[in-house]
Design a protein around this motif. Structure first.
Motif, PDB file in Angstrom:
ATOM      1  N   UNK A 172       0.838  -1.199   0.000  1.00 56.73           N
ATOM      2  CA  UNK A 172       0.000   0.000   0.000  1.00 56.73           C
ATOM      3  C   UNK A 172       0.877   1.254   0.000  1.00 56.73           C
ATOM      4  N   UNK A 173       0.548   2.192  -0.864  1.00 55.11           N
ATOM      5  CA  UNK A 173       1.259   3.480  -0.902  1.00 55.11           C
ATOM      6  C   UNK A 173       0.292   4.660  -0.740  1.00 55.11           C
ATOM      7  N   UNK A 174      -0.992   4.431  -1.008  1.00 56.71           N
ATOM      8  CA  UNK A 174      -1.996   5.489  -0.877  1.00 56.71           C
ATOM      9  C   UNK A 174      -3.376   4.848  -0.972  1.00 56.71           C
ATOM     10  N   UNK A 206       6.419   3.935   7.494  1.00 50.10           N
ATOM     11  CA  UNK A 206       6.823   4.087   6.091  1.00 50.10           C
ATOM     12  C   UNK A 206       6.703   5.528   5.604  1.00 50.10           C
ATOM     13  N   UNK A 207       6.133   6.401   6.434  1.00 53.70           N
ATOM     14  CA  UNK A 207       5.992   7.797   6.061  1.00 53.70           C
ATOM     15  C   UNK A 207       4.899   8.069   5.058  1.00 53.70           C
ATOM     16  N   UNK A 208       3.896   7.186   4.991  1.00 52.29           N
ATOM     17  CA  UNK A 208       2.824   7.358   3.998  1.00 52.29           C
ATOM     18  C   UNK A 208       1.449   7.533   4.642  1.00 52.29           C
ATOM     19  N   UNK A 211      -1.200   9.714   3.266  1.00 48.87           N
ATOM     20  CA  UNK A 211      -1.761   9.365   1.961  1.00 48.87           C
ATOM     21  C   UNK A 211      -2.686   8.144   2.021  1.00 48.87           C
ATOM     22  N   UNK A 212      -2.831   7.562   3.231  1.00 48.01           N
ATOM     23  CA  UNK A 212      -3.656   6.355   3.387  1.00 48.01           C
ATOM     24  C   UNK A 212      -4.772   6.621   4.395  1.00 48.01           C
ATOM     25  N   UNK A 213      -5.991   6.301   4.011  1.00 53.88           N
ATOM     26  CA  UNK A 213      -7.136   6.394   4.914  1.00 53.88           C
ATOM     27  C   UNK A 213      -7.362   5.030   5.559  1.00 53.88           C
ATOM     28  N   UNK A 281      -6.326  -1.854   0.112  1.00 54.13           N
ATOM     29  CA  UNK A 281      -6.154  -3.026   0.972  1.00 54.13           C
ATOM     30  C   UNK A 281      -7.464  -3.273   1.693  1.00 54.13           C
ATOM     31  N   UNK A 282      -7.829  -4.571   1.801  1.00 55.04           N
ATOM     32  CA  UNK A 282      -9.068  -4.939   2.482  1.00 55.04           C
ATOM     33  C   UNK A 282      -8.813  -6.141   3.379  1.00 55.04           C
ATOM     34  N   UNK A 283      -8.957  -5.947   4.689  1.00 52.75           N
ATOM     35  CA  UNK A 283      -8.889  -7.062   5.627  1.00 52.75           C
ATOM     36  C   UNK A 283     -10.309  -7.448   6.001  1.00 52.75           C
ATOM     37  N   UNK A 284     -10.666  -8.686   5.684  1.00 50.67           N
ATOM     38  CA  UNK A 284     -12.036  -9.154   5.903  1.00 50.67           C
ATOM     39  C   UNK A 284     -12.082 -10.127   7.074  1.00 50.67           C
TER      40      UNK A 284
END
Length: 443
Positions: A172-174, A206-208, A211-213, A281-284
């Motif tokens: 994941x980057x964003x 990771x410093x991102x 940019x990630x919700x 990304x999706x954790x189910x």
């Protein structure tokens, strides 16, 4: 990761060979006690009873060649533990005094005191303990079976997909990282949100993170069932910018398009609305259900769980049957900690019945525990009665606060207790420790 998966499959094949050898030497099809299920709950009971009743008086019916320490899966998914630390061959964790039957149970027949196995043969019992756990229902969400293990979709609840969690999180980057909790009863109800906090920490490292919700979607109306811990988790989620969405039940996954669809539950103005969210990304957490052979048997209640007295764990209609753990009707959270406490009560009552000493008198009060990992070396240690919602904390400090000691206890000490004591029937929870470490707590 591929090497770890290969090692896992190799271990499973070797374990299956051991199991089949054991089955071939089975001396009997009739036992004083049959335990259906070789998970944590079943082994906690069978190990003690096999020692008390003597060699080959107890049989354990368990089809899996590998026993997994499932509480460690969150740590694996968060990149904090190695998958190879989570399992051992089933043949090595079953008591040497018990007979392991490496097949699945297909039918329980309480009128004839028999269990029908997957190959059509039957095993007779004088007493029966049902400890099968519950079934992961990946098919209960449209499109999930086709998407999971790829398309950025993973689940810490399955040994097949748990290693995908950390792998996909690193990619994941964003965009949106989604974490879900279903409407059905599940085992370890804190696990769906634990991985959200670990993901948040990873993104920050990771410093991102900007940019990630990070979005947590739960079909329930609260972030946690017990108010003391719900307040703590709401505060932690807010401080980490984890967006908590209540009454959102995942109903569909479109893997190729990377979209997750939720149905809004509850009784608000938006009840019944459908919301579709794009994800990276999706954790189910899959919905879960009782196994069909239990649900369709005479030992089940209307919901499909084994119908037992919530205090004594004895069946409400068949007095020679008991149940504990996730498959039972006990109205408390489904955790290994709960199973440990239940095992002490069940063994006391069952042994008294077998010996003709007295009617079942030991009582389970609903104790359970949910260690809520919130980061590396940070953890909220929820302990409470699922019957009353009252905290039952073992230690003198406020366990609703994040604490490094609680993390060490859960990540390092409890796994050793699990392998070396719980599965051998000698650990039944922290109640004896609580008397000294927190004597004012409710037992």
């Amino acid at each position: 990761m591929l090497a770890a998966k290969f090692a896992s499959r190799s271990s499973m094949r070797q374990s299956w060979s051991r199991l089949m050898t054991t089955a071939a030497s089975s001396p009997s099809s009739s036992y004083k006690l049959v335990v259906v299920g070789g998970g944590a709950a079943g082994l906690a009971v069978s190990s003690t009873l096999a020692d008390k009743l003597g060699k080959n008086e107890v049989a354990v019916i368990e089809p899996s060649p590998v026993h997994y320490q499932q509480p460690l899966f969150t740590f694996v998914g968060g990149g904090l533990k190695d998958f190879n630390d989570t399992y051992r061959p089933t043949a090595e964790v079953v008591s040497p005094n018990a007979q392991l039957i490496p097949q699945a149970a297909a039918q329980i027949n309480p009128e004839s005191n028999t269990v029908t196995l997957s190959d059509g043969s039957t095993v007779s019992y004088e007493y029966l303990v049902v400890a099968t756990g519950i079934e992961l229902n990946f098919g209960g969400i449209k499109g999930l079976q086709d998407a999971i293990g790829k398309n950025g979709v993973a689940s810490n609840y399955s040994p097949k997909y748990v290693q995908n969690t950390y792998e996909f999180l690193q990619n994941v980057t964003s965009g949106n990282a989604l974490f879900t909790m279903p409407a059905t009863p599940i085992k370890c109800a804190g696990a769906p949100q634990k991985i959200a906090y670990l993901a948040d920490e990873l993104f920050r490292e990771k410093g991102i993170r900007d940019r990630v919700n990070v979005n947590y979607y739960t079909a329930l109306g609260k972030i946690f069932a017990v108010d003391k811990y719900a307040n703590a988790m709401n505060a932690i989620a807010k401080s980490r910018d984890v967006n908590v969405n209540l009454f959102h039940d995942l109903v569909e996954v479109d893997g190729p398009a990377k979209k997750a669809t939720f149905k809004i539950l509850g009784d608000g103005a938006r009840t019944g609305d459908i919301v579709t969210v794009p994800y990276e990304f999706l954790h189910v957490t899959p919905p879960m259900k009782p196994f069909d052979f239990i649900k369709n048997s005479k030992i089940a209640n209307a919901a499909g769980y084994v119908d037992v007295n919530q205090a004594t764990l004895q069946h409400n209609r068949y007095p020679n049957i008991y149940s504990l753990g996730d498959c039972s009707s006990l109205p408390t959270s489904k955790t290994a900690a709960a199973a440990a406490a239940q095992s002490k009560v069940l063994k006391s009552n069952l042994l008294a019945q077998i010996r003709g000493d007295a009617a079942p008198s030991a009582e389970y009060t609903g104790y359970t525990s949910c260690p809520l990992v919130t980061g590396k070396h940070k953890l909220v240690l929820a302990e409470f009665s699922g019957y009353t919602g009252t905290p039952q904390e073992t230690f003198f400090f406020n366990q609703a606060n994040e604490h490094a000691f609680s993390y060490w206890l859960t990540a390092d000490l409890l796994p050793e207790i699990y392998w070396n004591s719980m599965l051998k029937g000698t650990w039944s929870g922290p109640a004896p420790i609580r008397k000294f470490a927190n004597p004012t707590s409710i037992n």
